[in-house]
Design a protein around this motif. Sequence first.
Motif, short mmCIF file in Angstrom:
data_model
loop_
_atom_site.label_atom_id
_atom_site.label_comp_id
_atom_site.label_asym_id
_atom_site.label_seq_id
_atom_site.Cartn_x
_atom_site.Cartn_y
_atom_site.Cartn_z
N TYR A 46 48.89 37.49 51.36
CA TYR A 46 47.46 37.22 51.19
C TYR A 46 46.98 37.77 49.86
CZ TYR A 46 46.07 35.33 55.75
OH TYR A 46 45.87 34.51 56.84
N LEU A 47 47.44 38.96 49.52
CA LEU A 47 47.02 39.58 48.26
C LEU A 47 47.46 38.74 47.07
CD1 LEU A 47 45.90 41.90 46.54
CD2 LEU A 47 48.13 43.04 46.80
N LEU A 48 48.71 38.29 47.09
CA LEU A 48 49.23 37.53 45.97
C LEU A 48 48.61 36.14 45.88
CD1 LEU A 48 53.02 38.50 46.19
CD2 LEU A 48 51.26 39.42 44.65
N SER A 49 48.40 35.50 47.04
CA SER A 49 47.87 34.14 47.02
C SER A 49 46.37 34.09 46.77
CB SER A 49 48.20 33.42 48.33
OG SER A 49 47.59 34.07 49.42
N ILE A 50 45.62 34.96 47.47
CA ILE A 50 44.16 34.93 47.35
C ILE A 50 43.69 35.89 46.27
CG2 ILE A 50 41.99 35.40 48.55
CD1 ILE A 50 43.30 34.47 51.12
N GLY A 51 44.16 37.14 46.34
CA GLY A 51 43.70 38.12 45.37
C GLY A 51 44.07 37.78 43.94
N VAL A 52 45.33 37.35 43.76
CA VAL A 52 45.79 37.03 42.41
C VAL A 52 45.58 35.55 42.08
CG1 VAL A 52 47.78 37.02 40.87
CG2 VAL A 52 47.49 38.89 42.51
N GLY A 53 45.99 34.65 43.01
CA GLY A 53 45.87 33.22 42.75
C GLY A 53 44.43 32.75 42.68
N VAL A 54 43.70 32.90 43.79
CA VAL A 54 42.29 32.50 43.82
C VAL A 54 41.46 33.38 42.89
CG1 VAL A 54 40.26 32.21 45.30
CG2 VAL A 54 42.53 31.63 46.17
N GLY A 55 41.90 34.62 42.71
CA GLY A 55 41.17 35.53 41.84
C GLY A 55 41.04 35.03 40.42
N ALA A 56 42.01 34.22 39.98
CA ALA A 56 41.93 33.65 38.63
C ALA A 56 40.77 32.69 38.50
CB ALA A 56 43.25 32.94 38.30
N LEU A 57 40.35 32.11 39.64
CA LEU A 57 39.21 31.19 39.64
C LEU A 57 37.89 31.93 39.87
CD1 LEU A 57 40.78 28.35 41.85
CD2 LEU A 57 40.67 28.46 39.35
N VAL A 69 35.15 44.73 38.45
CA VAL A 69 36.61 44.75 38.58
C VAL A 69 37.11 43.33 38.83
CG1 VAL A 69 36.61 47.11 39.47
CG2 VAL A 69 36.50 45.18 41.07
N SER A 70 38.40 43.15 38.65
CA SER A 70 39.00 41.85 38.93
C SER A 70 38.96 41.60 40.44
CB SER A 70 40.44 41.81 38.43
OG SER A 70 41.26 42.67 39.21
N TYR A 71 39.06 40.34 40.81
CA TYR A 71 39.02 39.98 42.23
C TYR A 71 40.20 40.59 42.98
CZ TYR A 71 38.32 37.13 46.41
OH TYR A 71 38.09 36.71 47.69
N ALA A 72 41.36 40.67 42.34
CA ALA A 72 42.53 41.26 42.98
C ALA A 72 42.29 42.74 43.29
CB ALA A 72 43.76 41.10 42.08
N VAL A 73 41.66 43.45 42.39
CA VAL A 73 41.35 44.87 42.63
C VAL A 73 40.37 45.00 43.79
CG1 VAL A 73 40.22 46.91 41.63
CG2 VAL A 73 41.85 45.59 40.28
N PHE A 74 39.42 44.07 43.90
CA PHE A 74 38.44 44.10 44.98
C PHE A 74 39.10 43.81 46.33
CE2 PHE A 74 35.46 41.79 47.73
CZ PHE A 74 34.43 42.72 47.84
N VAL A 75 40.01 42.83 46.35
CA VAL A 75 40.61 42.38 47.61
C VAL A 75 41.70 43.33 48.10
CG1 VAL A 75 42.03 40.55 48.64
CG2 VAL A 75 40.02 39.96 47.30
N ALA A 76 42.44 43.94 47.20
CA ALA A 76 43.61 44.75 47.58
C ALA A 76 43.29 45.84 48.61
CB ALA A 76 44.25 45.34 46.34
N PRO A 77 42.24 46.65 48.45
CA PRO A 77 41.95 47.67 49.47
C PRO A 77 41.61 47.07 50.83
CG PRO A 77 40.80 48.17 47.43
CD PRO A 77 41.33 46.78 47.29
N ALA A 78 41.00 45.89 50.83
CA ALA A 78 40.70 45.23 52.10
C ALA A 78 41.98 44.79 52.78
CB ALA A 78 39.78 44.03 51.87
N MET A 79 42.95 44.28 52.01
CA MET A 79 44.25 43.92 52.57
C MET A 79 44.96 45.16 53.10
SD MET A 79 44.60 40.62 52.28
CE MET A 79 42.87 40.67 52.75
#
Length: 267
Positions: A46-57, A69-79
């Motif tokens: 989920y982190l790689l697909s949404i945090g990193v992939g969708v995060g680019a958008l 912060v980047s979207y990946a940084v925001f999502v990672a603690p939630a994951m």
Amino acid sequence: MVTALVVRHVSAGRVGAVVGRNLGALRSGASYWLVLVSGFFEPLLYLLSIGVGVGALVGRIPLGDGRVVSYAVFVAPAMLAASAMNGALAETTFNFFFKMKYAKTFEAILATPVRPVEVALGELSWAMIRSSFYTAAFLVVMVVLGLAEPLWAVAAFPATMLVGLAFGAAGMAMSTLLRGWQDFDLMNAAQFSLFLFSGTFAPVRDYPPVLEAVVVATPLYHAVELVRGLALGQPSWALVGHVVYLAVMMVAGLWFAAGRIQRVLCA
């Protein structure tokens, strides 16, 4: 009074024996190792697909302290918080229910001097160990990917343990009420709903007011906010409220599960 009474009758040795029994089952079951390891990859994907992939958008997300912060940084603690929840629930729902209702494991244990509350504490401790395995590995990934500072990652680890204990206790309590395997569909639906709508993928302040009020009352929201606050280096007094919420959830779930084991298996 109730807590003092429970603690007075608890033996660390007997609780450890319950944990030891689960450890012995782990060593003798190759398939269990596969399940244990596979549970780590779901939040990572989920982190790689949404945090990193969708995060680019999505771009960058503003935090409450003015940082962006980047979207990946925001999502990672939630994951990370979701990983702690999933690890604990996997052990105290499906496995706990099977041992209680079909394998009759707890009936055999209770034939020894082990008490129901010690069974509950032993199962909760084992669930926390499994949950901590997931979160420790996930924290290493976060640090390697540059999504968390090493010192703040260390600070977030005890918070993930509390999350595991809280959801593990709640999972045990719910499992004592299940009638059959079909009820797991309802539990899985509730778990997935929490995963989607707990400030996991978007700030809660962006939700409609009514939905925001509902989300703020749910347990994974408090887990996400606690872990995110520490992992991103945002310590504040607000985190104390999240700790209290999860601690109360843990104590209430443990007390209820121990009482249900007493009534169902010792009647």
